[in-house]
Design a protein around this motif. Structure first.
Motif, PDB file in Angstrom:
ATOM      1  N   GLN A  55       8.294 -11.810   9.170  1.00 42.01           N
ATOM      2  CA  GLN A  55       8.407 -11.921   7.722  1.00 42.01           C
ATOM      3  C   GLN A  55       8.450 -10.525   7.123  1.00 42.01           C
ATOM      4  O   GLN A  55       7.701  -9.639   7.533  1.00 42.01           O
ATOM      5  CB  GLN A  55       7.232 -12.685   7.121  1.00 42.01           C
ATOM      6  CG  GLN A  55       7.334 -12.843   5.616  1.00 42.01           C
ATOM      7  CD  GLN A  55       6.153 -13.574   5.015  1.00 42.01           C
ATOM      8  OE1 GLN A  55       5.065 -13.619   5.585  1.00 42.01           O
ATOM      9  NE2 GLN A  55       6.356 -14.152   3.851  1.00 42.01           N
ATOM     10  N   LEU A  57       8.132  -8.924   3.306  1.00 39.84           N
ATOM     11  CA  LEU A  57       7.832  -9.190   1.905  1.00 39.84           C
ATOM     12  C   LEU A  57       8.197  -7.946   1.109  1.00 39.84           C
ATOM     13  O   LEU A  57       7.638  -6.873   1.349  1.00 39.84           O
ATOM     14  CB  LEU A  57       6.360  -9.532   1.708  1.00 39.84           C
ATOM     15  CG  LEU A  57       6.035  -9.999   0.292  1.00 39.84           C
ATOM     16  CD1 LEU A  57       6.460 -11.458   0.127  1.00 39.84           C
ATOM     17  CD2 LEU A  57       4.569  -9.824  -0.004  1.00 39.84           C
ATOM     18  N   ARG A  59       8.417  -6.139  -2.590  1.00 34.94           N
ATOM     19  CA  ARG A  59       7.844  -6.242  -3.933  1.00 34.94           C
ATOM     20  C   ARG A  59       8.348  -5.092  -4.797  1.00 34.94           C
ATOM     21  O   ARG A  59       8.792  -4.054  -4.289  1.00 34.94           O
ATOM     22  CB  ARG A  59       6.323  -6.227  -3.894  1.00 34.94           C
ATOM     23  CG  ARG A  59       5.743  -4.848  -3.686  1.00 34.94           C
ATOM     24  CD  ARG A  59       4.245  -4.833  -3.839  1.00 34.94           C
ATOM     25  NE  ARG A  59       3.755  -3.453  -3.736  1.00 34.94           N
ATOM     26  CZ  ARG A  59       2.510  -3.139  -3.528  1.00 34.94           C
ATOM     27  NH1 ARG A  59       1.590  -4.069  -3.394  1.00 34.94           N
ATOM     28  NH2 ARG A  59       2.146  -1.865  -3.478  1.00 34.94           N
ATOM     29  N   LEU A 114       8.083 -10.591  -6.081  1.00 34.69           N
ATOM     30  CA  LEU A 114       7.951 -10.724  -4.634  1.00 34.69           C
ATOM     31  C   LEU A 114       9.110 -11.532  -4.066  1.00 34.69           C
ATOM     32  O   LEU A 114       9.442 -12.603  -4.579  1.00 34.69           O
ATOM     33  CB  LEU A 114       6.646 -11.440  -4.273  1.00 34.69           C
ATOM     34  CG  LEU A 114       5.346 -10.785  -4.720  1.00 34.69           C
ATOM     35  CD1 LEU A 114       4.176 -11.722  -4.470  1.00 34.69           C
ATOM     36  CD2 LEU A 114       5.142  -9.461  -3.989  1.00 34.69           C
ATOM     37  N   TYR A 115       9.701 -11.002  -2.987  1.00 27.96           N
ATOM     38  CA  TYR A 115      10.757 -11.697  -2.249  1.00 27.96           C
ATOM     39  C   TYR A 115      10.344 -11.771  -0.786  1.00 27.96           C
ATOM     40  O   TYR A 115       9.917 -10.771  -0.207  1.00 27.96           O
ATOM     41  CB  TYR A 115      12.092 -10.955  -2.355  1.00 27.96           C
ATOM     42  CG  TYR A 115      12.698 -11.040  -3.722  1.00 27.96           C
ATOM     43  CD1 TYR A 115      13.584 -12.068  -4.039  1.00 27.96           C
ATOM     44  CD2 TYR A 115      12.381 -10.114  -4.700  1.00 27.96           C
ATOM     45  CE1 TYR A 115      14.140 -12.154  -5.308  1.00 27.96           C
ATOM     46  CE2 TYR A 115      12.922 -10.200  -5.966  1.00 27.96           C
ATOM     47  CZ  TYR A 115      13.799 -11.220  -6.262  1.00 27.96           C
ATOM     48  OH  TYR A 115      14.342 -11.320  -7.526  1.00 27.96           O
ATOM     49  N   SER A 116      10.493 -12.945  -0.195  1.00 28.40           N
ATOM     50  CA  SER A 116      10.154 -13.147   1.203  1.00 28.40           C
ATOM     51  C   SER A 116      11.419 -13.380   2.020  1.00 28.40           C
ATOM     52  O   SER A 116      12.275 -14.182   1.643  1.00 28.40           O
ATOM     53  CB  SER A 116       9.225 -14.353   1.345  1.00 28.40           C
ATOM     54  OG  SER A 116       8.914 -14.583   2.701  1.00 28.40           O
ATOM     55  N   ASN A 118      12.478 -14.257   6.064  1.00 30.57           N
ATOM     56  CA  ASN A 118      11.889 -14.756   7.295  1.00 30.57           C
ATOM     57  C   ASN A 118      12.967 -14.880   8.364  1.00 30.57           C
ATOM     58  O   ASN A 118      14.044 -15.420   8.096  1.00 30.57           O
ATOM     59  CB  ASN A 118      11.228 -16.109   7.039  1.00 30.57           C
ATOM     60  CG  ASN A 118      10.177 -16.000   5.951  1.00 30.57           C
ATOM     61  OD1 ASN A 118       9.064 -15.592   6.203  1.00 30.57           O
ATOM     62  ND2 ASN A 118      10.564 -16.329   4.728  1.00 30.57           N
TER      63      ASN A 118
END
Length: 125
Positions: A55, A57, A59, A114-116, A118
């Motif tokens: 992952q 993340l 920001r 916030l962007y995730s 994966n």
């Protein structure tokens, strides 16, 4: 063995930004990202093949919303369907996104976007 710091260093060299392993340290800039391994699938019993998940993340502050979202999408495009590359000493045979685009997951306690992202990796160790 693949470690988050190796992934963060690889991304730093290829897609300049501020990357950290596992979490943001105190004092990290508002525009930053962390990289962590998040499980994945059991390793092969018969070969050095592993399939961890990763992952990222990303920001950033509201005033840089366009740039932060753009960086998340550029990272996605850079990593999805990527093949045969190294992070540290680990050969990553394949990297595939687990969703069709970066996910906007809201804001943190300091009102940063916030962007995730994966991914599932195929790693030979």
């Amino acid at each position: 063995m693949l470690k988050p710091k190796q992934l963060a260093d690889m991304l730093q060299a290829e897609k300049p930004f501020r990357y950290y392993a596992n979490e943001f340290p105190s004092g990290a800039p508002d525009a930053a990202a962390w990289v962590r391994l998040t499980g994945g699938y059991p390793p092969s019993d018969w070969s050095p093949r592993k399939q961890p998940s990763m992952q990222i993340l990303v920001r950033g502050p509201e005033k840089e919303a366009v740039r932060i979202e753009q960086h998340a999408y550029e990272l996605y495009d850079h990593m999805h369907q990527r093949r045969e590359f190294y992070a540290g000493d680990s050969l990553i045979r394949e990297c595939t996104a687990d969703q069709s685009n970066p996910l906007y997951v809201g804001r943190d306690e300091n009102d940063r976007l916030l962007y995730s992202l994966n991914f599932t990796l195929v790693v030979m160790e």
